[in-house]
Design a protein around this motif. Structure first.
Motif, mmCIF file in Angstrom:
data_model
loop_
_atom_site.group_PDB
_atom_site.id
_atom_site.type_symbol
_atom_site.label_atom_id
_atom_site.label_comp_id
_atom_site.label_asym_id
_atom_site.label_seq_id
_atom_site.Cartn_x
_atom_site.Cartn_y
_atom_site.Cartn_z
ATOM 1 N N SER A 145 6.321 -0.627 -8.804
ATOM 2 C CA SER A 145 6.023 0.342 -7.746
ATOM 3 C C SER A 145 5.131 -0.302 -6.701
ATOM 4 C CB SER A 145 5.334 1.585 -8.330
ATOM 5 O OG SER A 145 4.091 1.228 -8.931
ATOM 6 N N GLN A 146 4.996 0.378 -5.577
ATOM 7 C CA GLN A 146 4.072 -0.052 -4.528
ATOM 8 C C GLN A 146 3.555 1.190 -3.822
ATOM 9 O OE1 GLN A 146 6.054 -2.387 -1.508
ATOM 10 N NE2 GLN A 146 7.653 -0.867 -1.164
ATOM 11 N N PHE A 147 2.374 1.057 -3.214
ATOM 12 C CA PHE A 147 1.791 2.224 -2.546
ATOM 13 C C PHE A 147 0.935 1.777 -1.368
ATOM 14 C CE2 PHE A 147 -1.793 0.789 -4.949
ATOM 15 C CZ PHE A 147 -2.914 1.233 -4.261
ATOM 16 N N ILE A 148 0.689 2.721 -0.497
ATOM 17 C CA ILE A 148 -0.285 2.566 0.589
ATOM 18 C C ILE A 148 -1.177 3.798 0.589
ATOM 19 C CG2 ILE A 148 -0.610 2.629 3.105
ATOM 20 C CD1 ILE A 148 0.085 -0.137 2.138
ATOM 21 N N TYR A 149 -2.484 3.575 0.563
ATOM 22 C CA TYR A 149 -3.457 4.655 0.758
ATOM 23 C C TYR A 149 -4.118 4.416 2.116
ATOM 24 C CZ TYR A 149 -7.789 7.282 0.686
ATOM 25 O OH TYR A 149 -8.819 8.121 1.032
ATOM 26 N N ALA A 150 -4.252 5.484 2.898
ATOM 27 C CA ALA A 150 -4.879 5.360 4.215
ATOM 28 C C ALA A 150 -5.681 6.612 4.505
ATOM 29 C CB ALA A 150 -3.824 5.151 5.304
ATOM 30 N N ASN A 151 -6.745 6.448 5.274
ATOM 31 C CA ASN A 151 -7.497 7.625 5.719
ATOM 32 C C ASN A 151 -7.950 7.446 7.163
ATOM 33 O OD1 ASN A 151 -10.019 6.206 5.786
ATOM 34 N ND2 ASN A 151 -10.326 6.611 3.601
#
Length: 452
Positions: free
Chosen positions: A169-175
């Protein structure tokens, strides 16, 4: 970041697309009136092959994707999610989160993490290793694993199957504080469960190996053999009379004791007053020889991560030093509820390791125990998080004069986690890494064992 040359070719989307989606979500949330926003965008896939009695039982292949949006309007919070990456679905999800936020009550602890705590130049922890294994090869591995289980002991007569599983899997977290980060991950496993029979008696046991890098897996022959040997060893199990004796938790289940401790000092349970370890910082919870470390930056670690679910940088910590609690497990929200500072544990713990100064070989643990119970399986969830009372079904082996005597079943072990933690008198050197909590076998000086 853990970008590898072929990672984009393995997933449904290049990671740059996940970054673009995350950026668009932040812009839409701001345009819709959010004072701040955070989002997590991910996709992944898995392949699972199970063989039973040398025949293919299941072949499963999945591709998953999803995104979540959390918006804040002042101190009001709204959350929504979707598995649809179309522009309209993304816009609708942001709008839903904003609508929810407008109707919720103010929460003075709601909001993003403090900007100065966010991860910046975080390390590559080598958490992604694609396993280029086709279905035919996976079937062959599973067959070899099960065959090893059948040949481990002549009393092994049946099988619940052997499974080879690939997960990536892969992910991006951003705020909206300017943080954007993510990376690919892998988790591969091989497992086997066998059934031994003798007369009217049947016993089941299993073994498995799980890693980031398939090259680090136990051999299929070893996994199958252990599953077969363990099931045969349980034949002839009997009940025992109720008694108070030392109890030795085998390494694969001993890690659960760390899990109970981690839960008791986790922020969500502490601020809700649903913990038996409230106000435990500075308190002697374990014997002075016990240390518990949190090591989030272990390369290939199953629970490693350079930042938590809030984007806060993770750090190595001495959670328990000389038996004394040094800190809790807090995310940004729970830290604010307790008037404390986040410890980078939003989303959970990272590679907790319990040890002492002189870990012992397993046979030495048996000798130190003398006469008592070796627990190899636990059943049920009889744990009171408020009082620490512990009562669970168990099976394992009766030990007499430091030697395994015979298997036992249909028993209950009981105590209180406070007493159990203080009663840890020895830890083994037989650590098996299968998750976020790690330790060898654990010997507790005395527990109540209720027999038939």
């Amino acid at each position: 970041m853990n970008n590898l040359p072929d990672s984009d070719l393995r997933f449904s989307y290049p990671i740059s697309t996940l970054q673009q989606i995350a950026g668009d979500i932040l812009k839409q949330a701001e345009k819709g009136g959010a004072t701040s926003c955070e989002t997590n965008v991910s996709d992944g896939f898995g392949q699972t092959v199970t063989v039973r009695h040398n025949e293919v039982e299941t072949i499963e292949y999945n591709r998953d994707k999803g995104l979540s949006v959390t918006v804040y309007i002042g101190q009001k919070r709204g959350h929504a999610s979707t598995s649809d990456f179309s522009p309209q679905a993304i816009s609708d999800t942001v709008a839903a989160a904003l609508s929810i936020a407008r109707y919720t009550a103010d929460d003075d602890c709601a909001g993003l993490a403090d900007v100065e705590l966010l991860a910046k130049d975080y390390p590559n922890l080598n958490l992604y290793f694609p396993w280029q294994i086709g279905v035919e090869e996976a079937i062959e591995l599973a067959k070899r694993c099960e065959h090893s289980g059948f040949t481990a002991n002549k009393l092994v007569a049946n099988s619940e199957g052997a499974t080879v599983a690939v997960s990536e899997s892969q992910f991006i977290y951003a705020n909206s504080l300017g943080f954007m980060g993510g990376y690919p991950l892998s988790r591969h496993s091989i497992s086997c469960a066998m059934i031994a029979e003798q007369g009217d008696s049947k016993q089941r046991d299993y073994w498995y190996s799980v890693v980031r890098d398939a090259a680090d897996l136990e051999t299929v022959e070893s996994i199958g053999r252990k599953a077969g040997e363990r099931s045969a060893a349980r034949l002839g199990a009997r009940k025992i009379d109720t008694c108070e004796v030392p109890v030795l938790f085998e390494a694969p289940i001993a890690a659960g004791l760390i899990g109970h401790f981690a839960s008791a000092i986790s922020g969500n349970n502490l601020y809700r007053k649903s913990s038996f370890l409230i106000d435990s910082i500075g308190q002697q919870v374990f014997t002075p020889d016990i240390q518990i470390l949190e090591l989030p930056h272990v390369h290939k670690g199953l629970a490693s991560g350079p930042f938590d679910d809030d984007g806060v940088a993770t750090l190595d910590r001495h959670v328990v030093e000389n038996g004394i609690v040094q800190g809790y497990f807090l995310g940004s929200y729970s830290a604010r509820k307790l008037g404390m500072r986040t410890t980078g544990n939003a989303g959970g713990t990272h590679n907790l390791i319990m040890k002492n100064s002189a870990p012992l070989p397993f046979n030495d643990l048996l000798k130190q125990m003398g006469t008592g119970l070796l627990v190899t399986e636990l059943l049920g969830h009889g744990i009171n998080p408020v009082t620490g009372d512990y009562s669970r079904g168990a099976s394992g082996f009766w030990v007499k004069n430091g030697v395994v005597s015979h298997p036992v079943e249909e028993i209950t072990i009981a105590g209180n986690l406070k007493d159990m933690f203080r009663g840890i008198v020895a830890i083994g050197d037989d650590i098996i890494v299968r998750g976020s909590k790690q330790c060898g076998s654990v010997l507790i000086d005395r527990m109540t064992v209720a027999g038939g």
